[in-house]
Motif scaffolding. Sequence first.
Motif, short mmCIF file in Angstrom:
data_model
loop_
_atom_site.label_atom_id
_atom_site.label_comp_id
_atom_site.label_asym_id
_atom_site.label_seq_id
_atom_site.Cartn_x
_atom_site.Cartn_y
_atom_site.Cartn_z
N ILE A 183 7.15 -2.47 12.06
CA ILE A 183 7.93 -1.77 11.03
C ILE A 183 7.02 -0.81 10.26
CG2 ILE A 183 9.20 -2.07 8.85
CD1 ILE A 183 10.11 -4.85 10.02
N ILE A 184 5.85 -1.32 9.85
CA ILE A 184 4.91 -0.49 9.08
C ILE A 184 4.44 0.70 9.92
CG2 ILE A 184 2.62 -0.45 7.99
CD1 ILE A 184 3.20 -3.55 7.41
N ASP A 185 4.11 0.42 11.20
CA ASP A 185 3.63 1.48 12.09
C ASP A 185 4.71 2.55 12.29
OD1 ASP A 185 1.63 2.56 13.93
OD2 ASP A 185 3.05 2.07 15.50
N HIS A 186 5.98 2.12 12.40
CA HIS A 186 7.09 3.07 12.56
C HIS A 186 7.15 4.02 11.36
CE1 HIS A 186 11.18 4.60 13.28
NE2 HIS A 186 11.40 4.35 12.01
N TYR A 187 7.06 3.46 10.17
CA TYR A 187 7.16 4.29 8.96
C TYR A 187 5.96 5.23 8.84
CZ TYR A 187 11.12 1.54 7.18
OH TYR A 187 12.35 0.95 7.01
N VAL A 188 4.77 4.73 9.17
CA VAL A 188 3.57 5.57 9.09
C VAL A 188 3.67 6.73 10.08
CG1 VAL A 188 1.08 5.63 9.54
CG2 VAL A 188 2.05 3.79 8.15
N THR A 189 4.11 6.42 11.31
CA THR A 189 4.24 7.46 12.34
C THR A 189 5.19 8.57 11.89
OG1 THR A 189 3.84 5.83 14.08
CG2 THR A 189 4.89 7.89 14.75
N ASN A 190 6.23 8.19 11.13
CA ASN A 190 7.20 9.17 10.64
C ASN A 190 6.89 9.69 9.23
OD1 ASN A 190 9.49 9.30 12.76
ND2 ASN A 190 9.10 7.11 12.56
N ALA A 191 5.66 9.40 8.76
CA ALA A 191 5.18 9.87 7.45
C ALA A 191 6.08 9.41 6.30
CB ALA A 191 5.04 11.39 7.45
N GLU A 192 6.72 8.24 6.46
CA GLU A 192 7.55 7.67 5.38
C GLU A 192 6.71 6.61 4.65
OE1 GLU A 192 12.04 7.48 6.53
OE2 GLU A 192 10.93 6.99 8.36
N PHE A 193 5.77 7.11 3.83
CA PHE A 193 4.75 6.22 3.28
C PHE A 193 5.29 5.29 2.19
CE2 PHE A 193 2.23 10.06 4.66
CZ PHE A 193 1.81 9.48 5.85
N GLU A 194 6.30 5.74 1.46
CA GLU A 194 6.89 4.85 0.44
C GLU A 194 7.53 3.63 1.11
OE1 GLU A 194 6.52 5.07 -2.79
OE2 GLU A 194 5.36 6.92 -2.55
N LYS A 195 8.28 3.89 2.20
CA LYS A 195 8.91 2.80 2.94
C LYS A 195 7.86 1.91 3.59
CE LYS A 195 13.38 4.96 3.98
NZ LYS A 195 14.28 5.41 5.08
N ALA A 196 6.78 2.53 4.09
CA ALA A 196 5.69 1.76 4.71
C ALA A 196 5.07 0.81 3.69
CB ALA A 196 4.63 2.70 5.28
N LEU A 197 4.86 1.31 2.47
CA LEU A 197 4.27 0.47 1.42
C LEU A 197 5.23 -0.67 1.06
CD1 LEU A 197 1.81 0.12 -0.39
CD2 LEU A 197 2.94 1.54 -2.11
N GLN A 198 6.52 -0.35 0.99
CA GLN A 198 7.53 -1.38 0.70
C GLN A 198 7.49 -2.48 1.77
OE1 GLN A 198 11.67 -0.12 1.13
NE2 GLN A 198 12.26 -1.27 -0.68
N ALA A 199 7.34 -2.07 3.02
CA ALA A 199 7.25 -3.04 4.12
C ALA A 199 5.97 -3.87 4.01
CB ALA A 199 7.32 -2.32 5.46
#
Length: 465
Positions: free
Chosen positions: A38-54
């Motif tokens: 999940i975190i890797d998916h968000y990072v790959t798509n530059a969705e860093f706020e969602k990545a941090l939430q995950a």
Amino acid sequence: MNEHFENHRAVLDIVRRFERMVDSQEPVFFDLEDFENIIDHYVTNAEFEKALQACEAALGQYPFSTELLIDRAQVTAMRGDYQEAERQIDEVAALDPTNADVAVTRGIISTQRGEFALAIEFFRAGLEQEPEREDIHFNLGLAFQSWQKFKSAAKHYKQSLRLNPDNETGVQELLHCLDVTGRLEEHEDFFKGFTDDDPYSATAWYNLGQYWYRREDFAKAAESFDYAVVISPDFHDAHHWLADTFVCQQEYKKAIPEFEQAYPLGEPTDEALCNIGECYEKLREWEPARRYYRQALEINPEMDEAWFGQGVLLQEQGRWFEAIHYFRKATELYAESGEYWSALGAAENQVGNVVSALESYEKATEVAPDDVQGWISWSAILYEQGHFAEAVELVHHAVNLHPHEAHFHYMLCAYLLADGRMREAYNTLETALTLNFDQHTLLFDYFPALREQPGLKKLIEQFRK
């Protein structure tokens, strides 16, 4: 079915389940590996706020996971909070000082800070511990690329892809570095090598398609993307690029069914719908074009391309008053497009709103000073209004941008004649005739009154001989 795509689909399912649980405020429970995906998916798509939430949700469940603590530090760095990222990675280093990811994370922080030499030291330290880590080579590529050292960047991107050919971002960055350094042609064998090694790999054919697309050999690109979708029919990105390749060849009817397969069944994207709308627009099929643009806006009401597309439809049908509304909306949503401002200027001029047209063209040249059309259209209105000196000044910009384009010299000649600057006009005409004699008829197409100028006729006849 290619294992990469099965995995990709599984990850998307997990991400959607995570988002549903967050939205409904349900307790979130996942395996550690699922959280990593999940975190890797968000990072790959530059969705860093969602990545941090995950990251935070994962650490709530696995508070002592070193991998998650490192993920959180890296995501924090990507969000630009470098001091907090350093504090977090220092804590991890105290717990696990030999972990290669400590050096990698410090490299990521240094890259984000623009400290490229230091970043490269950290990444190389990580490679000494784990020399077969494709992600470290990829990060080295990013650091060298950010440092404008494109050959070194390409070397590490290539090594990253040898270890993991599925890294689509790595392919794009490598192609960019090769393009910048003029070394695309000599890397044909590198990209062909992946299909030679595994002719049933959809990713290998996709990567080769990207290579041919960047070379602007669209026939070979289409062939490669076609192999990719034959091997993996659900490879949505390959369908998108195959469609885009058809568009580049102006084969809009072929592009439409490929764009329709560029998303999971029943889950259309605003981008795909807008692209289909544009294909119908090019085919001059106004009704389906309008329908697809509207569907795109239903998904994303702030999609400037779809607003602009509807304006173009109306403009093509001569419905200028209606077109203004859509062009104006496009400029409100994305004010940095010279194309949008020029289109708005043309529509305003067509309905007699001269002041608004001039303002739009001024804005077009402000945001896109290298786009000739804004300068030319702005100068034409000023010429029509009798502001000849100002028209001359503006068309000079077009001449300076494209000094070997006779068309602009002919326009400048006409404006100088209108402003009474005969000597300059004839000098400019000589330049235009030298560059392209056959285009001299443009003078009379644009400015019929000049047919009666004896001096012009004489000069043109001299060049005819």
